[in-house]
Motif scaffolding. Structure first.
Motif, PDB file in Angstrom:
ATOM      1  N   SER A  24      53.181  89.703  40.220  1.00 46.16           N
ATOM      2  CA  SER A  24      53.746  88.727  39.280  1.00 46.16           C
ATOM      3  C   SER A  24      53.904  89.555  37.930  1.00 46.16           C
ATOM      4  CB  SER A  24      52.648  87.500  39.018  1.00 46.16           C
ATOM      5  OG  SER A  24      51.369  88.380  38.382  1.00 46.16           O
ATOM      6  N   THR A  26      52.737  88.830  35.175  1.00 47.69           N
ATOM      7  CA  THR A  26      51.591  88.759  34.381  1.00 47.69           C
ATOM      8  C   THR A  26      50.664  89.997  34.865  1.00 47.69           C
ATOM      9  OG1 THR A  26      51.424  86.279  33.978  1.00 47.69           O
ATOM     10  CG2 THR A  26      49.275  87.453  33.829  1.00 47.69           C
ATOM     11  N   ARG A  56      51.468  86.038  27.119  1.00 49.03           N
ATOM     12  CA  ARG A  56      52.138  84.563  26.952  1.00 49.03           C
ATOM     13  C   ARG A  56      53.596  84.644  27.644  1.00 49.03           C
ATOM     14  NH1 ARG A  56      51.259  84.064  22.078  1.00 49.03           N
ATOM     15  NH2 ARG A  56      53.484  84.743  21.352  1.00 49.03           N
ATOM     16  N   ALA A  59      53.531  85.096  31.565  1.00 48.13           N
ATOM     17  CA  ALA A  59      53.242  83.724  32.101  1.00 48.13           C
ATOM     18  C   ALA A  59      54.309  82.706  32.088  1.00 48.13           C
ATOM     19  CB  ALA A  59      51.972  83.067  31.383  1.00 48.13           C
ATOM     20  N   GLN A  60      55.174  82.622  30.992  1.00 48.81           N
ATOM     21  CA  GLN A  60      56.388  81.979  31.058  1.00 48.81           C
ATOM     22  C   GLN A  60      57.203  82.397  32.182  1.00 48.81           C
ATOM     23  OE1 GLN A  60      57.886  82.629  27.130  1.00 48.81           O
ATOM     24  NE2 GLN A  60      56.464  81.110  26.127  1.00 48.81           N
ATOM     25  N   ASP A  62      56.482  83.610  35.131  1.00 46.48           N
ATOM     26  CA  ASP A  62      55.882  83.419  36.250  1.00 46.48           C
ATOM     27  C   ASP A  62      55.927  81.878  36.558  1.00 46.48           C
ATOM     28  OD1 ASP A  62      54.849  85.915  37.100  1.00 46.48           O
ATOM     29  OD2 ASP A  62      53.058  85.714  35.979  1.00 46.48           O
TER      30      ASP A  62
END
Length: 491
Positions: A24, A26, A56, A59-60, A62
């Motif tokens: 990922s 992240t 942050r 995460a966007q 992913d």
């Protein structure tokens, strides 16, 4: 493969792993932040780590992969890849330091630099800002405000400059990609000394919007990477006219995107290649010359072994010195009057000297620059590519004031770039490729990298990157991650 292991591979492999669901964004970014935390106390590449922002953003990425837009997100070329930038690039929310004490008191940038935005649009994730020489005026990144950046392959030695943090962060495996600037060699020198790939594109090829200038008529922006394919991938993501609605860089050529990634497989096939001699032979040590020989041998029959003379090269370098001094000083005149004590002493003294240059000298330097550019352009009727050492030697010890080249003792700070400067002032595209094993016939020399410059006519980045890829495929150019030991940083 764990994200930490994946971080030691190149950016292309990282993006492919995220695209395939094997990792990922992240996890990759977290691994990058953890490696920075574990190693940067010794390397000192970073001046700011953007952990919250980076996680942050990852995460966007992913979330977008898992959404209805997932198919489109998977096409992004730098999907989930962490990167960092020299601290003269604007980063929203941070003051743009340009390696200085003075700029710490300026207002934070309101938006990211144009090239930062482009890499994030390509799926990459910004993790921090990187150390540099003050106001980009130096070749060592021995910054008295932030401390010296150390070469990851030998922590007692310089990383080069002025983009030393960028070269070191890539060599240390902290990030696979970084951005720097090159006015007189500030990408190619750290690439050479840190053993990574670096690209100085043609002057005007990439917009400089949102970067702190040094010498506007000479400044280039460009990438560092650990493979030729990564360098091409990131260069393609950076290309194109300026973004609508943003301030304009008057030096940007506004050319359309001309992708290079698809031509790397052509290698050096059919190219006419010359090896620069004269000035470049006289001012390079044995290791640097051995690196050029290794490259020429690998490229085979396309290389002309007759030494090629670059016309007017010494006059061109002298012109670059004068223009750099004068333009650089003009930008800082107010601070030189009011806050001279806040400059690094060596930067301050060179700026003061530039402020005192007669206008007639600068005008003459510009005329010499034009004549020199025209003379060099005529060489490209005979050659597609020229080869030259990137630095006169491998990395010198931190704190060393001088080094010896062919019996001549030279000051380190102005002369580590004496082989790169002749190509900056005429804006040619150059790729620095890292070469190892040049110490074989010099038993007292450490096994450290020395770069070779691959030079082409304006707008022919495709050719320099084809040659870089060919050298990598032949095993001559490679950029291993430094085997950082757990020992304390040398005093």
């Amino acid at each position: 493969m764990s994200a930490a292991d994946l971080l030691l591979r190149d950016a292309t492999a990282m993006a492919e792993a995220v695209r395939a669901g094997a990792a990922s964004a992240t996890a990759l970014v977290q691994a990058s932040l953890e490696r920075v935390d574990a190693t940067d106390g010794r390397v000192n590449a970073f001046t700011a780590v953007l952990g919250e922002r980076a996680l942050r953003r990852a995460a966007q990425v992913d979330a977008s992969l898992a959404s209805t837009n997932g198919a489109r997100t998977r096409e992004l070329p730098l999907l989930g890849v962490p990167f960092a930038v020299k601290n003269l690039f604007d980063i929203a929310g941070l003051p743009t330091l340009a390696g200085s004490k003075i700029e710490r008191q300026t207002a934070p940038a309101r938006a990211d630099a144009a090239l930062v935005r482009r890499l994030e649009r390509a799926g990459a994730v910004l993790v921090g800002a990187l150390n540099m020489d003050e106001y980009a005026y130096g070749f060592t990144t021995e910054n008295s405000h932030e401390g010296p950046t150390r070469n990851p392959h030998d922590l007692r030695r310089i990383a080069g400059g002025s983009s030393g943090g960028s070269g070191a962060a890539v060599a240390a495996g902290q990030v696979p990609l970084a951005l720097g600037s090159d006015t007189n060699g500030s990408i190619r020198v750290p690439a050479s000394l840190c053993g990574v790939f670096g690209l100085k594109p043609t002057f005007g090829r990439l917009p400089r919007t949102g970067s702190f200038p040094f010498v506007s008529s000479l400044d280039h922006l460009g990438p560092f990477a650990r493979s030729a394919r990564d360098l091409a991938l990131v260069y393609d993501a950076l290309q194109g006219p300026e973004d609508a609605g943003h301030p304009h860089d008057p030096g940007c050529a506004q050319r359309a995107v001309e992708p290079v990634s698809g031509v790397l497989a052509q290698g050096a096939r059919g190219l006419r290649i010359g090896v620069l001699g004269g000035y470049f032979h006289q001012r390079a040590g044995a290791q640097a010359l051995a690196a050029v020989d290794l490259v020429a041998d690998a490229l085979g029959s396309g290389v002309s072994r007759a030494s090629v003379e670059l016309p007017l090269v010494e006059a061109g370098r002298a012109a670059a010195f004068l223009i750099t001094n004068a333009e650089g000083a003009a930008l800082h005149l107010d601070d030189l009057r009011r806050r001279a004590h806040d400059f690094e002493p060596l930067s301050r003294d060179r700026f003061l000297a530039g402020a005192l240059l007669p206008a007639a000298w600068v005008a003459r330097a510009q005329r010499v620059r034009r004549v020199y550019a025209e003379a060099v352009a005529r060489l490209f009727a005979r050659y597609d590519i020229l080869l030259a050492p990137a630095t006169p030697s491998a990395a010198t010890p931190i704190g060393a004031e001088s080094f010896e080249v062919n019996g001549h003792v030279l000051p380190v700070r102005p002369n580590m770039g004496l082989l790169t400067q002749p190509f900056s002032c005429i804006g040619l595209p150059v790729c620095a490729v890292p070469v190892w094993g040049t110490h074989a016939n010099q038993p007292n020399q450490p096994d450290l990298p020395v770069g070779v410059q691959v030079i082409a006519a304006p707008w022919r980045e495709d050719l320099v990157l084809r040659v870089a890829a060919a050298l990598e495929a032949a095993g001559v150019a490679h950029a291993p991650v430094a085997a950082l030991s757990s020992e304390e940083t040398p005093a």
